[in-house]
Scaffold this motif. Structure first.
Motif, PDB file in Angstrom:
ATOM      1  N   MET A 297       0.741  -1.185  -0.155  1.00 43.79           N
ATOM      2  CA  MET A 297       0.128   0.101   0.029  1.00 43.79           C
ATOM      3  C   MET A 297       0.848   1.232   0.062  1.00 43.79           C
ATOM      4  N   LEU A 298       1.677   1.163   0.819  1.00 44.47           N
ATOM      5  CA  LEU A 298       2.842   2.409   1.048  1.00 44.47           C
ATOM      6  C   LEU A 298       3.421   2.648  -0.218  1.00 44.47           C
ATOM      7  N   GLU A 299       3.952   1.576  -1.102  1.00 45.31           N
ATOM      8  CA  GLU A 299       4.802   1.862  -2.279  1.00 45.31           C
ATOM      9  C   GLU A 299       3.803   2.235  -3.246  1.00 45.31           C
ATOM     10  N   ALA A 300       2.613   2.085  -3.176  1.00 46.84           N
ATOM     11  CA  ALA A 300       1.755   2.506  -4.363  1.00 46.84           C
ATOM     12  C   ALA A 300       1.090   3.914  -4.211  1.00 46.84           C
ATOM     13  N   ASP A 301       1.617   4.547  -3.088  1.00 50.71           N
ATOM     14  CA  ASP A 301       1.134   5.974  -2.470  1.00 50.71           C
ATOM     15  C   ASP A 301       2.126   6.860  -3.221  1.00 50.71           C
ATOM     16  N   GLU A 302       1.470   8.010  -3.817  1.00 50.31           N
ATOM     17  CA  GLU A 302       2.459   8.880  -4.498  1.00 50.31           C
ATOM     18  C   GLU A 302       3.220  10.047  -3.410  1.00 50.31           C
ATOM     19  N   GLY A 352      -1.210   2.951  14.973  1.00 49.30           N
ATOM     20  CA  GLY A 352       0.331   2.838  15.097  1.00 49.30           C
ATOM     21  C   GLY A 352       0.856   3.324  16.265  1.00 49.30           C
ATOM     22  N   ILE A 353       1.427   2.739  17.235  1.00 53.17           N
ATOM     23  CA  ILE A 353       1.845   3.490  18.522  1.00 53.17           C
ATOM     24  C   ILE A 353       3.390   3.940  18.311  1.00 53.17           C
ATOM     25  N   PRO A 354       3.705   5.153  18.683  1.00 51.92           N
ATOM     26  CA  PRO A 354       5.128   5.787  18.846  1.00 51.92           C
ATOM     27  C   PRO A 354       5.975   4.804  19.866  1.00 51.92           C
ATOM     28  N   ALA A 355       6.693   4.199  19.465  1.00 53.14           N
ATOM     29  CA  ALA A 355       7.503   3.418  20.627  1.00 53.14           C
ATOM     30  C   ALA A 355       8.682   2.726  19.994  1.00 53.14           C
ATOM     31  N   SER A 356       9.393   2.128  20.835  1.00 56.60           N
ATOM     32  CA  SER A 356      11.012   1.796  20.111  1.00 56.60           C
ATOM     33  C   SER A 356      11.054   0.054  20.055  1.00 56.60           C
ATOM     34  N   ASN A 357       9.844  -0.704  20.289  1.00 56.32           N
ATOM     35  CA  ASN A 357      10.221  -1.865  20.587  1.00 56.32           C
ATOM     36  C   ASN A 357      10.057  -2.698  19.008  1.00 56.32           C
ATOM     37  N   LEU A 358      10.370  -3.844  19.031  1.00 53.80           N
ATOM     38  CA  LEU A 358      10.154  -4.561  17.685  1.00 53.80           C
ATOM     39  C   LEU A 358       9.270  -5.936  17.975  1.00 53.80           C
ATOM     40  N   GLY A 359       8.714  -6.576  17.016  1.00 54.05           N
ATOM     41  CA  GLY A 359       8.216  -8.019  17.182  1.00 54.05           C
ATOM     42  C   GLY A 359       6.977  -7.973  18.370  1.00 54.05           C
ATOM     43  N   ASP A 360       6.457  -6.826  18.526  1.00 52.59           N
ATOM     44  CA  ASP A 360       5.075  -6.731  19.329  1.00 52.59           C
ATOM     45  C   ASP A 360       3.905  -7.053  18.798  1.00 52.59           C
ATOM     46  N   THR A 361       2.894  -7.528  19.698  1.00 47.45           N
ATOM     47  CA  THR A 361       1.537  -7.941  18.816  1.00 47.45           C
ATOM     48  C   THR A 361       0.887  -6.441  18.350  1.00 47.45           C
ATOM     49  N   ARG A 362       1.372  -5.508  18.792  1.00 53.04           N
ATOM     50  CA  ARG A 362       0.884  -4.126  18.208  1.00 53.04           C
ATOM     51  C   ARG A 362       1.698  -3.524  17.545  1.00 53.04           C
ATOM     52  N   THR A 363       1.171  -2.806  16.406  1.00 50.82           N
ATOM     53  CA  THR A 363       2.090  -2.155  15.531  1.00 50.82           C
ATOM     54  C   THR A 363       2.777  -0.933  16.197  1.00 50.82           C
ATOM     55  N   LEU A 364       4.137  -0.717  15.941  1.00 49.21           N
ATOM     56  CA  LEU A 364       4.634   0.262  16.657  1.00 49.21           C
ATOM     57  C   LEU A 364       5.531   1.099  15.622  1.00 49.21           C
ATOM     58  N   VAL A 365       5.743   2.081  15.679  1.00 48.68           N
ATOM     59  CA  VAL A 365       6.310   3.247  14.825  1.00 48.68           C
ATOM     60  C   VAL A 365       7.260   4.313  15.506  1.00 48.68           C
ATOM     61  N   ASP A 402      -7.655  -2.589   9.141  1.00 49.18           N
ATOM     62  CA  ASP A 402      -7.848  -1.422   9.930  1.00 49.18           C
ATOM     63  C   ASP A 402      -6.330  -0.842  10.022  1.00 49.18           C
ATOM     64  N   LEU A 403      -5.204  -1.640   9.645  1.00 47.87           N
ATOM     65  CA  LEU A 403      -3.851  -1.142   9.610  1.00 47.87           C
ATOM     66  C   LEU A 403      -3.725  -0.350   8.138  1.00 47.87           C
ATOM     67  N   ILE A 404      -4.441  -0.988   7.043  1.00 41.23           N
ATOM     68  CA  ILE A 404      -4.083  -0.235   5.931  1.00 41.23           C
ATOM     69  C   ILE A 404      -4.999   1.030   6.026  1.00 41.23           C
ATOM     70  N   GLU A 405      -6.363   0.946   6.611  1.00 35.85           N
ATOM     71  CA  GLU A 405      -6.899   2.198   6.536  1.00 35.85           C
ATOM     72  C   GLU A 405      -6.190   3.473   7.402  1.00 35.85           C
ATOM     73  N   ASP A 406      -5.628   2.870   8.690  1.00 36.04           N
ATOM     74  CA  ASP A 406      -4.892   3.966   9.414  1.00 36.04           C
ATOM     75  C   ASP A 406      -3.765   4.518   8.803  1.00 36.04           C
ATOM     76  N   PHE A 407      -2.981   3.706   8.108  1.00 34.77           N
ATOM     77  CA  PHE A 407      -1.636   4.438   7.516  1.00 34.77           C
ATOM     78  C   PHE A 407      -2.155   5.291   6.333  1.00 34.77           C
ATOM     79  N   GLN A 408      -3.374   4.881   5.874  1.00 37.59           N
ATOM     80  CA  GLN A 408      -3.762   5.585   4.578  1.00 37.59           C
ATOM     81  C   GLN A 408      -4.375   7.056   4.803  1.00 37.59           C
ATOM     82  N   GLN A 409      -5.210   7.077   6.030  1.00 37.02           N
ATOM     83  CA  GLN A 409      -5.727   8.151   6.671  1.00 37.02           C
ATOM     84  C   GLN A 409      -4.852   9.234   6.970  1.00 37.02           C
ATOM     85  N   ALA A 410      -3.608   8.746   7.768  1.00 34.46           N
ATOM     86  CA  ALA A 410      -2.391   9.674   8.160  1.00 34.46           C
ATOM     87  C   ALA A 410      -1.729  10.159   6.876  1.00 34.46           C
ATOM     88  N   LEU A 411      -1.664   9.576   6.086  1.00 35.07           N
ATOM     89  CA  LEU A 411      -1.203  10.083   4.692  1.00 35.07           C
ATOM     90  C   LEU A 411      -2.144  11.213   4.002  1.00 35.07           C
TER      91      LEU A 411
END
Length: 413
Positions: A297-302, A352-365, A402-411
Motif C-alpha cells: 500500500m505504501l509503495e503505491a502511494d505517491e 500505530g503507536i510511537p514506541a521503540s520495541n520490535l516484534g510486538d503484537t501491536r504495531t509500533l512506529v 484496519d492497519l491499511i486504513e490507518d496508515f492511509q488516513q494519516a497520509l
C-alpha cells in the motif's frame, strides 16, 4: 510426546517443558525464584561446581526456569546448546566479553541495529579492531578479513533499512577460513529462518522481540549450532578445555558472561518469554502478512518516497530473501515525500503507536533519525542510508484492513 519423534515447530515448543519432570503435573515449568540451591551431600555440591555432574550453583549462572527456556530456544534453532541472557544486547556483548582479546579483529555488517553499532564502537575502544562493511556482498567481507580476524558478525535482515546479508556465501567463507560466524536472527526469528542452515557458528536472538512477542519481558539468547571447531579458536582458556571440545565455547561464554559479568536472565522474565513463544508461529504468520500488505500500500502511494521491505520485488535483496526465509519479516521502513513532516504523520496514526520495541503484537512506529539513530550523527546515518524522514514500522497482528486504513488516513493529512 517423546524425543525420538520429530515434531513440527509449534508442537515442539508447546511440549518441550514436558520432556523433563515437572512438579504436580504442571504444563509449564514453574517460576523458581530461589537464587541458591542446596545439596544434601557436600561432595555433590563440589561435583556440580567442578562440572562433573549437572546441577545449579547460584542464580547468576543458572536457574530451572531459565534452563527450560534455554531448552525451548535450542529446539527452535536446532542447536547444540543455548544460553539465555538479560537482554539481546547482553547476548551480543557476551560474545565480545567472553571471546575477544586485545589485538583481535572483527568484521561486522555496517547495517546494524543502533545499539549493536554502539557496542562495536565500545569494543573498538578497548583494543579490538572492528571493520564495518556492506554485508549484502560477501566480497566486502572477504576483503576485510585479516590474519587477526576472530569473528564475522551480521544480522539476517538489517534494522531499520532491511538490507539482507549475503548469509550463505558469508557462511561458506567463514567455514573455509575457520572463522567464527555470528548471526543475529532477531529480525527473522527461528520460525522464518535457522542460521545453522547457512553455516552460522553462534546464533543471537533478542527474546524480547518475536519470540516473547508481547512487550512484557526483556531477554536474549546465544545458541551454539555445533558447526564450529572450537579447537581452532585461539582465545579459549585452559580452564574450559577440560570439557569435550564441542563444549569449550559455551562453557567459557557461560562463565565469563554470567558468572563474571552477571548478564543473567531472571526467572520471571524467562517464564513470560517461554509462554509467549508458544504462539510465535501464529503471530509471525499474521505479522508478516500484515507487513507485506502495508508495504504494498505504501509503495503505491505517491506521497511516499521509498519503502524498504524484503517482500517487495523492488527491494535489492528480494530474490535472496525469498530463497532464504520462510517469509519476509514484520519490519518495514519508509520515507515520506518532501513537505510531509514525519512527526505530524505519526501523530495522525490511530493504531500505530510511537514506541521503540520490535516484534510486538501491536504495531509500533518510530522516527529513526530522531530517536534510536540520533546519537550517530548525520554523517554516519547518511552512510547507512538513513534519511531524516525515515519511519520504522514493527507490524503487529491487528486486522489487516484496519492497519491499511490507518496508515492511509494519516497520509491524507
Amino acid at each position: 510426546m517423546t524425543d525420538t519423534k520429530k515434531y513440527g515447530f509449534t508442537t515442539s515448543i508447546l511440549h518441550s517443558d514436558r520432556q523433563k519432570p515437572i512438579e504436580h503435573g504442571s504444563l509449564h515449568k514453574p517460576i523458581h525464584t530461589s537464587v541458591t540451591f542446596g545439596y544434601g551431600d557436600a561432595r555433590q555440591l563440589a561435583e556440580v561446581f567442578q562440572g562433573k555432574q549437572p546441577g545449579y550453583r547460584y542464580g547468576r549462572q543458572g536457574n530451572p526456569t531459565v534452563s527450560a527456556l534455554e531448552d525451548k530456544v535450542n529446539r527452535m534453532e536446532q542447536g547444540m546448546a543455548t544460553i539465555c541472557f538479560a537482554t539481546g544486547m547482553a547476548a551480543i556483548g557476551a560474545v565480545a566479553q567472553a571471546l575477544l582479546r586485545e589485538g583481535d579483529h572483527v568484521v561486522s555488517s555496517a547495517f546494524l541495529f543502533g545499539n549493536t553499532n554502539s557496542l562495536w564502537q565500545t569494543v573498538g575502544g578497548q583494543g579490538v579492531e572492528v571493520s564495518m562493511v556492506d554485508a549484502t556482498d560477501v566480497r566486502n567481507i572477504e576483503a576485510a578479513i585479516t590474519p587477526k580476524t576472530r569473528l564475522v558478525f551480521v544480522e539476517t535482515i538489517a534494522n531499520p533499512r532491511t538490507q539482507v546479508a549475503d548469509l550463505k556465501r558469508i557462511g561458506q567463507l567463514c567455514r573455509d577460513r575457520g572463522i567464527l560466524y555470528v548471526v543475529d536472527n532477531t529480525m527473522t526469528s527461528p520460525y522464518l529462518f535457522r542460521p545453522q542452515t547457512v553455516g552460522a557458528s553462534l546464533v543471537v536472538n533478542a527474546l524480547t522481540k518475536s519470540i516473547g512477542g508481547h512487550g512484557n519481558a526483556l531477554g536474549g539468547s546465544l545458541t551454539d549450532t555445533g558447526l564450529f571447531d572450537w579447537t581452532k579458536f585461539p582465545n579459549i582458556f585452559d580452564t574450559y578445555k577440560r570439557f569435550a571440545p564441542g563444549q569449550w565455547g559455551m562453557a567459557q561464554i557461560r562463565a565469563k558472561s554470567l558468572r563474571d559479568f552477571g548478564a543473567s536472565l531472571g526467572p520471571e522474565a524467562a517464564h513470560h518469554i517461554a509462554v509467549g513463544a508458544e504462539t510465535m508461529a501464529l503471530r509471525m504468520e499474521r505479522e508478516c502478512a500484515n507487513a507485506l500488505a502495508l508495504a504494498r500500500m505504501l509503495e503505491a502511494d505517491e506521497r511516499v518516497a521509498a519503502v524498504y521491505y524484503p517482500g517487495l520485488p523492488s527491494h535489492p535483496q528480494h530474490k535472496l530473501a525469498t530463497e532464504l526465509f520462510g517469509a519476509y519479516g514484520s519490519l518495514l521502513s519508509f520515507e515520506l515525500k518532501d513537505g510531509i513532516d514525519c512527526f505530524d504523520y505519526l501523530n495522525r496514526l490511530k493504531l500505530g503507536i510511537p514506541a521503540s520495541n520490535l516484534g510486538d503484537t501491536r504495531t509500533l512506529v518510530i522516527p529513526v533519525a530522531h530517536t534510536i539513530f540520533y546519537e550517530m550523527g548525520p554523517e554516519r546515518r547518511a552512510s547507512m542510508g538513513i534519511a531524516e524522514s525515515l519511519i520504522r514500522v514493527s507490524v503487529g497482528i491487528e486486522d489487516t484492513a484496519d492497519l491499511i486504513e490507518d496508515f492511509q488516513q494519516a497520509l491524507a493529512g
